[in-house]
Design a protein around this motif. Structure first.
Motif, short mmCIF file in Angstrom:
data_model
loop_
_atom_site.label_atom_id
_atom_site.label_comp_id
_atom_site.label_asym_id
_atom_site.label_seq_id
_atom_site.Cartn_x
_atom_site.Cartn_y
_atom_site.Cartn_z
N THR A 1 2.86 12.30 8.17
CA THR A 1 3.10 11.12 7.34
C THR A 1 1.94 10.14 7.53
OG1 THR A 1 4.53 9.21 6.89
CG2 THR A 1 4.48 10.04 9.16
N TYR A 2 1.62 9.42 6.45
CA TYR A 2 0.50 8.48 6.52
C TYR A 2 1.02 7.04 6.55
CZ TYR A 2 -2.19 12.62 5.42
OH TYR A 2 -2.76 13.88 5.47
N MET A 3 2.23 6.89 7.06
CA MET A 3 2.86 5.58 7.11
C MET A 3 2.06 4.60 7.95
SD MET A 3 5.43 3.79 6.08
CE MET A 3 6.74 4.93 5.62
N SER A 4 1.53 5.04 9.10
CA SER A 4 0.79 4.13 9.98
C SER A 4 -0.48 3.61 9.31
CB SER A 4 0.44 4.83 11.29
OG SER A 4 -0.38 5.95 11.06
N LEU B 1 -5.48 8.18 1.66
CA LEU B 1 -6.89 7.96 1.33
C LEU B 1 -7.62 7.26 2.49
CD1 LEU B 1 -9.27 7.98 -0.65
CD2 LEU B 1 -8.39 5.82 -1.60
N ALA B 2 -6.96 6.26 3.09
CA ALA B 2 -7.56 5.56 4.23
C ALA B 2 -7.81 6.53 5.37
CB ALA B 2 -6.65 4.42 4.68
N TYR B 3 -6.85 7.44 5.57
CA TYR B 3 -7.01 8.45 6.63
C TYR B 3 -8.22 9.34 6.33
CZ TYR B 3 -6.24 12.77 9.23
OH TYR B 3 -6.42 13.87 10.03
N LYS B 4 -8.34 9.81 5.08
CA LYS B 4 -9.44 10.69 4.71
C LYS B 4 -10.79 9.97 4.81
CE LYS B 4 -6.98 13.83 1.59
NZ LYS B 4 -7.49 15.06 2.26
N MET B 5 -10.83 8.70 4.43
CA MET B 5 -12.07 7.91 4.54
C MET B 5 -12.58 7.90 5.98
SD MET B 5 -12.99 6.20 1.57
CE MET B 5 -13.55 4.55 1.96
N GLU B 6 -11.65 7.92 6.91
CA GLU B 6 -12.01 7.83 8.32
C GLU B 6 -12.22 9.20 8.97
OE1 GLU B 6 -9.91 6.12 12.40
OE2 GLU B 6 -9.43 5.18 10.48
N ASN B 7 -11.49 10.21 8.51
CA ASN B 7 -11.46 11.49 9.23
C ASN B 7 -12.14 12.65 8.53
OD1 ASN B 7 -9.60 11.02 11.77
ND2 ASN B 7 -8.64 9.93 10.06
N ASP B 8 -12.29 12.61 7.21
CA ASP B 8 -13.07 13.64 6.53
C ASP B 8 -14.54 13.39 6.84
OD1 ASP B 8 -10.68 14.42 5.52
OD2 ASP B 8 -11.17 14.06 3.40
N VAL B 9 -15.27 14.44 7.25
CA VAL B 9 -16.68 14.26 7.61
C VAL B 9 -17.54 15.27 6.88
CG1 VAL B 9 -16.17 13.27 9.87
CG2 VAL B 9 -16.47 15.75 9.66
N VAL B 10 -18.81 14.93 6.78
CA VAL B 10 -19.77 15.80 6.10
C VAL B 10 -21.07 15.81 6.89
CG1 VAL B 10 -20.62 13.94 4.62
CG2 VAL B 10 -20.88 16.29 3.88
N ASP B 11 -21.73 17.00 6.95
CA ASP B 11 -23.05 17.15 7.58
C ASP B 11 -24.07 17.33 6.46
OD1 ASP B 11 -21.58 17.14 9.87
OD2 ASP B 11 -21.88 19.27 10.33
N ILE B 12 -25.21 16.68 6.60
CA ILE B 12 -26.21 16.76 5.53
C ILE B 12 -27.61 16.97 6.09
CG2 ILE B 12 -24.87 15.25 3.98
CD1 ILE B 12 -26.92 13.00 4.68
N LYS B 13 -28.47 17.46 5.20
CA LYS B 13 -29.91 17.38 5.37
C LYS B 13 -30.40 16.45 4.28
CE LYS B 13 -30.90 21.79 5.03
NZ LYS B 13 -31.70 23.05 5.05
N VAL C 1 0.86 -1.18 0.00
CA VAL C 1 0.00 0.00 0.00
C VAL C 1 0.90 1.23 0.00
CG1 VAL C 1 -1.70 1.32 1.32
CG2 VAL C 1 -1.89 -1.17 1.18
N THR C 2 0.65 2.16 -0.92
CA THR C 2 1.46 3.37 -1.01
C THR C 2 1.04 4.38 0.06
OG1 THR C 2 -0.07 4.46 -2.52
CG2 THR C 2 1.62 3.03 -3.49
N LEU C 3 1.88 5.38 0.25
CA LEU C 3 1.53 6.45 1.20
C LEU C 3 0.28 7.18 0.74
CD1 LEU C 3 5.04 7.95 2.11
CD2 LEU C 3 3.54 6.55 3.54
N LYS C 4 0.08 7.27 -0.58
CA LYS C 4 -1.12 7.94 -1.09
C LYS C 4 -2.36 7.15 -0.71
CE LYS C 4 -2.37 11.64 -3.31
NZ LYS C 4 -2.04 12.95 -2.73
#
Length: 691
Positions: free
Chosen positions: A653-656, A184-196, A177-180
């Motif tokens: 870094t997104y190594m973890s 992406l895995a980090y963003k999948m977990e930590n980017d959030v969105v509020d909706i109606k 798995v690349t750092l990129k």
């Protein structure tokens, strides 16, 4: 001489004649037995990637595996286990050979050292694995063919295990798995969105209002054939004729048992009378019981029978019984005690103790002396000396138990003595230092002696059942199976989609012979046969055959129809949506505008709606303030408006995250690789012909 000369003159001609005769004899034998090729095929249980599995070798492995499974493993379970092992070995061996992977002697020896390191047989005086000890062991078993073969098989299995691990490690090395991807895995977990959102649930339309035709189901199956593969199967139905006692059998046994009453009343040795003279199906139980322990249907009456009197005959389950009240007393139904178990060398409870029985008795008496003078010492002494590991750390506390639960000597001491009393009792477990903690609920208890005889079908009844079975079997050969069963009020039980290697028939249990009959090429649809089964007979009719291939509409309908209903509901709901403002859409459809906060793509669950990955994914694709087109989700059709988007704060870094993703993918290699190799293999499976 003239004859001999003629024979010599024609010697070549005679040799040819004799050779032809011998050849014709051999040829006839080959034809009679199906030929050499046919015989070889008959002894081949399967072919995997061109490699034939010999029937005899496979049977030996099944026999060995069945010993490991024990009595609880069925024959087919064992066959399937060996089959999976064979398939795994062959498909992996093909990969090893193609890639040139080998397991060296040093590698196998290292595995031997690791596997045997904790086995005392192979350790020296310091408790460390000793190669000389291993060599000594191997030399000692060479004269035992079975043991030596087991050792050889063990070494081979280690070698194959090493090869397989090497192969899988090579694949895992390519799973990265690349750092990129970590980002992406980090963003999948930590980017959030509020909706109606507005949800038009599928449940707002009744299934009955959606029409799905067989043609549509067939079209769906044709479009997704890989999802609807079907193995060969059979449908059948049967009538079960149970060999069970008749009322006449029960009445006759009741009369026979009743004749015993006069002797039972006057018998002096109750135990001998029940166990020996009457050969009772249930042996004499010399203990007191409470009302709750008596058979429910007769408890009230039997509990109040005077001592010396006999009650019965009465039916209790599958027995006809007569019971005599032998004695009556007052007992507590709940007892509580603590103990310290002092064991000695030779007992199962001894552990590593070396004390003699005499030393154990001295120790037990000493402990009793101490606890009698100071009960508070019981807890400490139990921890230090008790051989009963289940309660030593609780001060030997046994909790509450009913009379008769403990071994006789232990039980008698507690029953015969008072709360607070202490003493030493010997049992097969050792010497028990006992303290009686409590006794509760004193009440009447009775000692009951019972002669019980099992109700069994008589020879006359068995013959009658067989006759009924045979009559029904004959009648169904030229008439409708169900109609004939209905005429005689027999229950017909259908059995559908039985696979070729199935062994259980619902309602009949393990009946491999019935399955084999159903799959026999010579068995025709509509054919009827009688089978001896557990507790009776089954008259079975084959009703349908299905070959291996793609499921038919009637078989796929249960899984495909809900999918098509959902698709049609989605189109119907999308057509109902008018306008772009959520408030207008909600009002028009009698729904409400709902909100959901902090949604992420790793766990795409919307409060009030459920798991909706498509909906959450669509929300992330919108800008703040943007309104989506109708989205078909798992539980309905949605229109979403994004009210806020909050990206994760980010990492240096997104190594973890990359490492975690890599580990997750590597962990899936073992199962996925074998599954892929098995699916790609060319397998001709003939197990059903032999098992």
């Amino acid at each position: 001489m003239a004859v001999l000369n003629k024979i010599r003159q024609r010697s070549v001609f005679l040799i040819v004649i004799i050779a032809l005769a011998l050849f014709s004899f051999v040829l006839a034998d080959l034809i009679r037995n199906g030929g050499a090729i046919s015989q070889k095929a008959a002894n081949t249980i399967a072919t995997i990637n061109g490699k034939e599995i010999d029937r005899t070798d496979f049977a030996k492995k099944v026999e060995a595996a069945s010993r490991n499974f024990g009595p609880n493993g069925s024959n087919i379970q064992t066959v399937n286990y060996v089959w999976n092992q064979e398939v795994r070995q062959i498909v992996f061996d093909g990969q090893f050979e193609e890639l040139g992977i080998r397991a060296g002697a040093d590698e196998v020896n290292n595995l031997l050292r690791e596997g045997l390191a904790n086995n005392p047989t192979f350790q020296n005086e310091a408790g460390v694995f000793d190669n000389a000890k291993m060599q000594e062991y191997v030399a000692s078993i060479k004269s035992n063919p079975v043991a030596y073969q087991q050792w050889t098989d063990y070494k081979i299995s280690l070698g194959k295990g090493a090869l397989e691990q090497t192969y899988l490690n090579m694949i895992k090395a390519g799973v990265g798995v690349t750092l990129k991807e970590g980002e992406l895995a980090y963003k999948m977990e930590n980017d959030v969105v509020d909706i109606k959102y507005v949800q038009l649930p599928f449940s707002s339309i009744e299934d009955a209002d959606v029409n799905v035709s067989d043609a549509e189901i067939q079209a769906y199956v044709d479009k997704h054939p890989e999802l609807y593969k079907a193995e060969a199967s059979r449908n059948m139905r049967y009538v079960f004729f149970k060999e069970e006692p008749s009322q006449e059998d029960e009445d006759a046994l009741t009369a026979d048992v009743a004749k015993v009453i006069p002797e039972f009343k006057t018998a002096e040795n109750i135990e001998e009378f029940i166990n020996v003279d009457q050969s009772s199906a249930l042996k004499y139980d010399d203990r007191f019981v409470f009302k709750k322990d008596l058979p429910t249907t007769v408890a009230d009456t039997l509990y109040n029978v005077p001592v010396g009197e006999v009650f019965g005959p009465y039916k209790d389950g599958k027995f006809i019984k007569i019971s005599k009240v032998v004695a009556q007393t007052q007992l507590h139904d709940s007892l509580k005690a603590s103990h310290i178990l002092v064991s000695w060398k030779g007992l199962g409870t001894a552990g590593d103790t070396e004390r003699t029985k005499e030393e154990a008795k001295t120790l037990a008496d000493s402990i009793l002396t101490v606890v009698k003078s100071d009960k508070t010492q019981f807890l400490t002494l139990a921890k230090d000396f008790s051989a009963d590991t289940s309660n030593k750390d609780k001060g030997g506390d046994l909790g509450y138990f009913s009379p008769g639960r403990m071994v006789p000597a232990f039980n008698d001491y507690i029953v015969d003595n008072n709360v607070g009393d202490m003493g030493v009792v010997e049992t097969a477990f050792g010497y028990h230092v006992i303290t009686i903690e409590d006794k509760k609920n004193e009440q009447k208890a009775i000692k009951v002696a019972t002669v019980a005889q099992e109700i069994e079908a008589s020879e006359k009844t068995i013959n009658t059942i067989f006759t009924e079975t045979t009559k029904f079997q004959i009648a169904t050969k030229d008439a409708d199976f169900a109609e004939k069963a209905k005429e005689s009020e027999y229950v017909v039980r259908p059995v559908n989609k039985i696979s070729e290697l199935a062994e259980n028939i619902p309602g009949l249990g393990t009946q491999r012979s019935i399955v084999q009959w159903a799959f026999n090429e010579e068995t025709k649809i509509g054919e009827v046969k009688r089978f001896d089964v557990t507790d009776g007979y089954a008259v079975v009719q084959l009703t349908a055959k299905a070959s291996k291939g793609i499921q038919k509409v009637e078989d796929a309908k249960a899984s495909v129809k809900p999918i098509l209903i959902k698709e049609k509901k989605a189109e119907m709901l999308k057509k109902k949506i008018a306008g772009s403002a959520l408030a207008d859409i909600a009002k028009n459809q009698s729904q409400t505008v709902k909100t959901a906060s902090a949604l992420n793509m790793k766990t795409p669950t919307i409060s009030g709606a459920g798991t909706e990955p498509k909906v959450v994914g669509a929300a992330f694709a919108l800008e703040t303030g943007g309104v989506s087109e109708p989205i078909v989700g798992n539980n309905g059709v949605y229109v979403v408006e994004v009210t806020k988007k909050t990206p994760g704060s980010g990492l240096d870094t997104y190594m973890s995250y990359a490492a975690q993703e890599s580990k997750t993918q590597a962990n899936a290699v073992n199962t996925r690789v074998f599954k892929a190799l098995k699916e790609a293999a060319e397998i001709e499976d003939k197990r059903a012909n032999f098992y």
